[in-house]
Design a protein around this motif. Structure first.
Motif, PDB file in Angstrom:
ATOM      1  N   GLY A  42       0.825  -1.208   0.000  1.00 40.57           N
ATOM      2  CA  GLY A  42       0.000   0.000   0.000  1.00 40.57           C
ATOM      3  C   GLY A  42       0.856   1.253   0.000  1.00 40.57           C
ATOM      4  N   ALA A  43       1.939   1.222   0.780  1.00 37.07           N
ATOM      5  CA  ALA A  43       2.849   2.368   0.827  1.00 37.07           C
ATOM      6  C   ALA A  43       3.534   2.574  -0.522  1.00 37.07           C
ATOM      7  CB  ALA A  43       3.898   2.167   1.925  1.00 37.07           C
ATOM      8  N   GLU A  80      -8.712   3.837   8.597  1.00 44.85           N
ATOM      9  CA  GLU A  80      -7.750   4.350   9.576  1.00 44.85           C
ATOM     10  C   GLU A  80      -6.598   3.374   9.768  1.00 44.85           C
ATOM     11  OE1 GLU A  80     -11.047   4.184  10.084  1.00 44.85           O
ATOM     12  OE2 GLU A  80     -11.649   6.286  10.263  1.00 44.85           O
ATOM     13  N   HIS A  81      -6.928   2.082   9.847  1.00 42.61           N
ATOM     14  CA  HIS A  81      -5.880   1.077  10.019  1.00 42.61           C
ATOM     15  C   HIS A  81      -4.985   1.009   8.785  1.00 42.61           C
ATOM     16  CE1 HIS A  81      -4.540  -3.319  10.437  1.00 42.61           C
ATOM     17  NE2 HIS A  81      -3.818  -2.604  11.258  1.00 42.61           N
ATOM     18  N   ALA A  82      -5.579   1.125   7.612  1.00 45.22           N
ATOM     19  CA  ALA A  82      -4.792   1.111   6.380  1.00 45.22           C
ATOM     20  C   ALA A  82      -3.824   2.298   6.345  1.00 45.22           C
ATOM     21  CB  ALA A  82      -5.712   1.133   5.161  1.00 45.22           C
ATOM     22  N   ALA A  83      -4.285   3.471   6.795  1.00 45.01           N
ATOM     23  CA  ALA A  83      -3.409   4.649   6.837  1.00 45.01           C
ATOM     24  C   ALA A  83      -2.241   4.409   7.786  1.00 45.01           C
ATOM     25  CB  ALA A  83      -4.205   5.887   7.256  1.00 45.01           C
ATOM     26  N   PRO A  98      11.693   7.024  -0.537  1.00 47.81           N
ATOM     27  CA  PRO A  98      12.240   8.386  -0.470  1.00 47.81           C
ATOM     28  C   PRO A  98      11.180   9.404  -0.896  1.00 47.81           C
ATOM     29  CG  PRO A  98      13.075   7.239  -2.401  1.00 47.81           C
ATOM     30  CD  PRO A  98      12.294   6.239  -1.599  1.00 47.81           C
ATOM     31  N   GLU A  99      11.245  10.558  -0.316  1.00 39.89           N
ATOM     32  CA  GLU A  99      10.325  11.653  -0.639  1.00 39.89           C
ATOM     33  C   GLU A  99       8.882  11.366  -0.237  1.00 39.89           C
ATOM     34  OE1 GLU A  99      11.458  14.604  -1.900  1.00 39.89           O
ATOM     35  OE2 GLU A  99      13.447  13.701  -1.727  1.00 39.89           O
ATOM     36  N   CYS A 100       8.614  10.308   0.493  1.00 40.35           N
ATOM     37  CA  CYS A 100       7.229   9.974   0.823  1.00 40.35           C
ATOM     38  C   CYS A 100       6.810  10.523   2.181  1.00 40.35           C
ATOM     39  CB  CYS A 100       7.010   8.466   0.795  1.00 40.35           C
ATOM     40  SG  CYS A 100       5.272   8.023   0.881  1.00 40.35           S
ATOM     41  N   GLY A 101       7.748  10.702   3.074  1.00 38.89           N
ATOM     42  CA  GLY A 101       7.409  11.183   4.405  1.00 38.89           C
ATOM     43  C   GLY A 101       6.647  12.497   4.382  1.00 38.89           C
ATOM     44  N   ARG A 102       6.925  13.313   3.403  1.00 40.22           N
ATOM     45  CA  ARG A 102       6.260  14.609   3.302  1.00 40.22           C
ATOM     46  C   ARG A 102       4.780  14.489   2.966  1.00 40.22           C
ATOM     47  NH1 ARG A 102       9.176  16.972  -1.920  1.00 40.22           N
ATOM     48  NH2 ARG A 102       7.539  18.524  -1.808  1.00 40.22           N
ATOM     49  N   HIS A 103       4.351  13.336   2.464  1.00 41.94           N
ATOM     50  CA  HIS A 103       2.953  13.144   2.081  1.00 41.94           C
ATOM     51  C   HIS A 103       2.134  12.428   3.144  1.00 41.94           C
ATOM     52  CE1 HIS A 103       3.988  14.518  -1.883  1.00 41.94           C
ATOM     53  NE2 HIS A 103       4.888  13.554  -2.023  1.00 41.94           N
ATOM     54  N   LEU A 104       2.778  11.911   4.180  1.00 45.45           N
ATOM     55  CA  LEU A 104       2.059  11.107   5.170  1.00 45.45           C
ATOM     56  C   LEU A 104       1.025  11.900   5.952  1.00 45.45           C
ATOM     57  CD1 LEU A 104       4.861   8.801   6.596  1.00 45.45           C
ATOM     58  CD2 LEU A 104       3.137   8.286   4.869  1.00 45.45           C
ATOM     59  N   GLY A 105       1.248  13.169   6.141  1.00 49.86           N
ATOM     60  CA  GLY A 105       0.286  13.991   6.879  1.00 49.86           C
ATOM     61  C   GLY A 105      -1.084  13.988   6.240  1.00 49.86           C
ATOM     62  N   ALA A 106      -1.147  13.882   4.923  1.00 46.70           N
ATOM     63  CA  ALA A 106      -2.428  13.883   4.224  1.00 46.70           C
ATOM     64  C   ALA A 106      -3.263  12.656   4.584  1.00 46.70           C
ATOM     65  CB  ALA A 106      -2.200  13.939   2.716  1.00 46.70           C
TER      66      ALA A 106
END
Length: 138
Positions: A42-43, A80-83, A98-106
């Motif tokens: 999923g990630a 929620e669990h999937a997130a 890489p570069e994905c941490g910035r999108h996790l807040g969404a």
């Protein structure tokens, strides 16, 4: 004689229900290794799509659809669990995403756009998370 058959049938039914319940309770928690694989897949989908320029909504829908279909349990993971599964996969292997941490807040109701300038001049506790309860629907 009839009473013996009924008692025997009842004992068999109780035994069968006990076995089924035990099996279901051990299968559902999205297997330790399988759950990690599912979250990682999923990630991969979510991060690839976001990095390629897609918005949160379409990336989330694709990743969540994959997580729901890859799950091995009788019940599908909640949104929620999937997130959380996606977040854990990224945090556990930041070099793999890489570069994905910035999108996790969404995933948790944060800014859905690019975060480059979004946090400048904003205190960390200035805005409470709004809409978290209704963000993900089935």
């Amino acid at each position: 004689m009839m009473r013996t058959r009924t008692a025997r049938a009842l004992r068999s039914l109780i035994l069968l229900l006990g076995i089924a319940t035990a099996t279901a309770s051990t299968v559902h928690p999205v297997r330790a290794a399988g759950g990690a694989d599912t979250g990682s897949k999923g990630a991969q989908v979510y991060c690839y799509m976001r990095t390629a320029g897609n918005g949160h909504e379409v990336s989330w829908n694709a990743a969540y659809a994959l997580i729901k279909r890859q799950g091995s349990g009788m019940f599908k993971p909640s949104p929620e669990h999937a997130a959380v599964m996606i977040t854990e996969a990224v945090v556990n292997d930041p070099d793999g995403f890489p570069e994905c941490g910035r999108h996790l807040g969404a995933l948790f109701g944060g800014d859905q756009g690019d975060l480059d300038g979004a946090l400048q001049g904003v205190a960390p506790d200035a805005a409470p998370m709004q809409g978290l309860d209704d963000r993900y629907t089935y």
